[in-house]
Design a protein around this motif. Structure first.
Motif, PDB file in Angstrom:
ATOM      1  N   THR A  36       0.814  -1.223   0.000  1.00 39.32           N
ATOM      2  CA  THR A  36       0.000   0.000   0.000  1.00 39.32           C
ATOM      3  C   THR A  36       0.847   1.272   0.000  1.00 39.32           C
ATOM      4  O   THR A  36       0.326   2.360  -0.243  1.00 39.32           O
ATOM      5  CB  THR A  36      -0.947   0.026   1.219  1.00 39.32           C
ATOM      6  OG1 THR A  36      -0.178  -0.004   2.432  1.00 39.32           O
ATOM      7  CG2 THR A  36      -1.899  -1.160   1.194  1.00 39.32           C
ATOM      8  N   GLU A  37       2.142   1.130   0.261  1.00 43.70           N
ATOM      9  CA  GLU A  37       3.035   2.285   0.268  1.00 43.70           C
ATOM     10  C   GLU A  37       3.597   2.588  -1.122  1.00 43.70           C
ATOM     11  O   GLU A  37       4.279   3.592  -1.313  1.00 43.70           O
ATOM     12  CB  GLU A  37       4.191   2.047   1.239  1.00 43.70           C
ATOM     13  CG  GLU A  37       3.742   1.870   2.691  1.00 43.70           C
ATOM     14  CD  GLU A  37       4.908   1.652   3.632  1.00 43.70           C
ATOM     15  OE1 GLU A  37       6.065   1.657   3.143  1.00 43.70           O
ATOM     16  OE2 GLU A  37       4.679   1.477   4.843  1.00 43.70           O
ATOM     17  N   SER A  41       0.500   0.050  -6.679  1.00 41.60           N
ATOM     18  CA  SER A  41      -0.040  -0.923  -5.734  1.00 41.60           C
ATOM     19  C   SER A  41      -0.872  -2.005  -6.419  1.00 41.60           C
ATOM     20  O   SER A  41      -0.842  -3.171  -6.022  1.00 41.60           O
ATOM     21  CB  SER A  41      -0.891  -0.215  -4.676  1.00 41.60           C
ATOM     22  OG  SER A  41      -1.946   0.507  -5.286  1.00 41.60           O
ATOM     23  N   SER A 261      -5.252   0.858  -0.669  1.00 42.46           N
ATOM     24  CA  SER A 261      -4.138   1.623  -1.247  1.00 42.46           C
ATOM     25  C   SER A 261      -4.600   2.939  -1.849  1.00 42.46           C
ATOM     26  O   SER A 261      -3.787   3.832  -2.107  1.00 42.46           O
ATOM     27  CB  SER A 261      -3.434   0.778  -2.321  1.00 42.46           C
ATOM     28  OG  SER A 261      -4.274   0.578  -3.440  1.00 42.46           O
ATOM     29  N   LYS A 262      -5.908   3.070  -2.074  1.00 48.18           N
ATOM     30  CA  LYS A 262      -6.466   4.308  -2.629  1.00 48.18           C
ATOM     31  C   LYS A 262      -7.029   5.217  -1.536  1.00 48.18           C
ATOM     32  O   LYS A 262      -7.655   6.232  -1.826  1.00 48.18           O
ATOM     33  CB  LYS A 262      -7.583   3.982  -3.629  1.00 48.18           C
ATOM     34  CG  LYS A 262      -7.240   2.928  -4.658  1.00 48.18           C
ATOM     35  CD  LYS A 262      -6.031   3.300  -5.484  1.00 48.18           C
ATOM     36  CE  LYS A 262      -5.720   2.192  -6.491  1.00 48.18           C
ATOM     37  NZ  LYS A 262      -4.479   2.473  -7.249  1.00 48.18           N
ATOM     38  N   THR A 271      -3.914   0.582   7.803  1.00 45.99           N
ATOM     39  CA  THR A 271      -3.955  -0.540   6.853  1.00 45.99           C
ATOM     40  C   THR A 271      -3.686  -1.875   7.520  1.00 45.99           C
ATOM     41  O   THR A 271      -4.414  -2.856   7.308  1.00 45.99           O
ATOM     42  CB  THR A 271      -2.923  -0.320   5.732  1.00 45.99           C
ATOM     43  OG1 THR A 271      -3.229   0.897   5.038  1.00 45.99           O
ATOM     44  CG2 THR A 271      -2.943  -1.472   4.737  1.00 45.99           C
TER      45      THR A 271
END
Length: 418
Positions: A36-37, A41, A261-262, A271
């Protein structure tokens, strides 16, 4: 239950598995949080998803090799050594700046490790079959499932906490350490297993393995496995539904990770916590379902067909909850789905273990697992493609339609009373 608790060898083997499970859980949460970083992604999730899909394709292959392996305990020990080394490698790579290349390497390690895990499972089948009495096998499976689920709640909670205080390097190091501890346990109990299980006389492994005949043998054993499954009275319709169910369940977490991730409304605290709660809801349901199998005669008497119908409905509700971005209802639906899954598994497992010659157990069981997971494989491959081109909500709609069709089919066709 008392016989299971008095079976010290069985409990030690289970302990070894539980420790390595903690490492796997921690690694999964860490890798999904790491993804997610990244800017890419969606691509990263697709790569990780593929790394978890491909090992399933090797189930039959390693089932054949496992049945032909004479020194099963020695081989298990060697695979554990390899897995310790692999995650030490990941720990070193995690020191570098976050990038898609790190994800690719970590996914390759995950692929190899999971593939070795498939092989280990095949090696353990005849050993587990020998150290547990036939009359205790369904109860032993339910007990194992319940204990594993209980510990997974601890694993998920501890994992979410550790991710907030440790670096990805240290997390990978801990995963390596868990396999090292499992290795130590296996070294300690090796002689006890040898006393209960004689490789030389109980296995048909003496024949030479020829790779040129591999494809033919895999297809032969896969057909034999499917024939065994479909020979069970009134099971045909259920067996057509199970792959769809498995495939739908397999992509729920990756779907949530893509959404997270959005910066979606699905986030609970952060997360890692959200991913962990998804896992906790699943294993909590597994505990309840396993407990019901052990103590509730009424729940135990439910047919496989009835359990499938309830399971499909809860999975459908999970996708609906995702579409409307309601993480709490999604957690509840995942919990219920896991209750029904944990009730189905011991029933299916007992049928399989009680009707197969143990000298071919890993081969036949491997073929059955491959069949059951075929929907998982196809679904993951489909998801890995769709996630690159479609928004996550559209993907949820695709799976809603698929699960709804499977549910309608079960109403008309599935009447399994095993």
């Amino acid at each position: 239950m008392r016989k299971i608790l008095k079976n010290q060898l069985y409990l030690r083997v289970l302990l070894s598995d539980l420790i390595s499970n903690f490492g796997d859980t921690l690694y999964f949460i860490a890798l999904m949080t790491y993804v997610t970083e990244l800017k890419d992604s969606n691509l990263a999730v697709s790569i990780i998803n593929l790394s978890e899909t491909i090992p399933i394709l090797f189930t039959v292959f390693f089932g054949i090799i496992a049945d032909r392996t004479l020194n099963k305990v020695e081989t298990i020990i060697k695979t554990l050594w390899i897995r310790v080394g692999l995650y030490l490698l990941v720990a070193m790579v995690m020191n570098f700046k976050a990038s898609i290349m790190v994800v690719i390497l970590a996914s390759m390690v995950n692929l190899v490790s999971d593939t070795l895990g498939q092989f280990e499972n095949g090696l353990f089948y005849p050993i587990s079959n020998r150290i547990v009495e036939k009359s205790e096998r369904e109860e032993a499976m339910a007990f194992r499932q319940t204990v594993t689920s209980t510990m997974n709640i601890v694993n998920q909670s501890l994992g979410a906490f550790l991710i907030t205080v440790l670096s990805f390097f240290h997390l990978a190091l801990i995963n390596s350490l868990t396999f090292a501890i499992s290795l130590f346990i296996m070294l300690v109990i090796k002689h006890q297993i040898d006393d209960n299980y004689d490789d030389q006389t109980s296995s048909s492994t003496g024949s030479t393995f020829q790779f040129r005949a591999l494809f033919s043998e895999i297809m032969s054993n896969l057909k034999l496995s499917i024939k065994h499954l479909f020979s069970i009275s009134n099971m045909k319709a259920a067996l057509l539904v199970i792959p769809i169910l498995n495939g739908s369940l397999a992509i729920l977490t990756p779907l949530v990770v893509v959404n997270l991730s959005k910066g979606s409304a699905l986030t609970i605290m952060n997360t890692a916590t959200t991913i962990s709660l998804l896992g906790i809801s699943t294993v909590a349901g597994g505990i309840l379902g396993g407990a019901f199998i052990l103590i509730s005669k009424r729940f135990k008497s439910l047919s496989i067909g009835a359990l499938l119908k309830m399971n499909l409905m809860t999975v459908l509700l999970s996708f609906i909850a995702f579409y409307y971005q309601n993480i709490y209802f999604m957690l509840f639906a995942s919990f219920l789905s896991s209750v029904f899954v944990s009730a189905i598994n011991p029933k299916m497992g007992a049928i399989i273990f009680n009707h197969i010659d143990e000298t071919k157990l890993a081969t036949i069981f491997g073929g059955m697992v491959t069949y059951f997971q075929m929907g998982d494989v196809i679904s993951r491959l489909l998801f890995s493609t769709l996630v690159i081109y479609l928004p996550s909500n559209y993907i949820a709609v695709v799976y809603m339609v698929l699960v709804l069709l499977a549910f309608l089919y079960t109403i008309k066709k599935v009447e399994v009373t095993i």
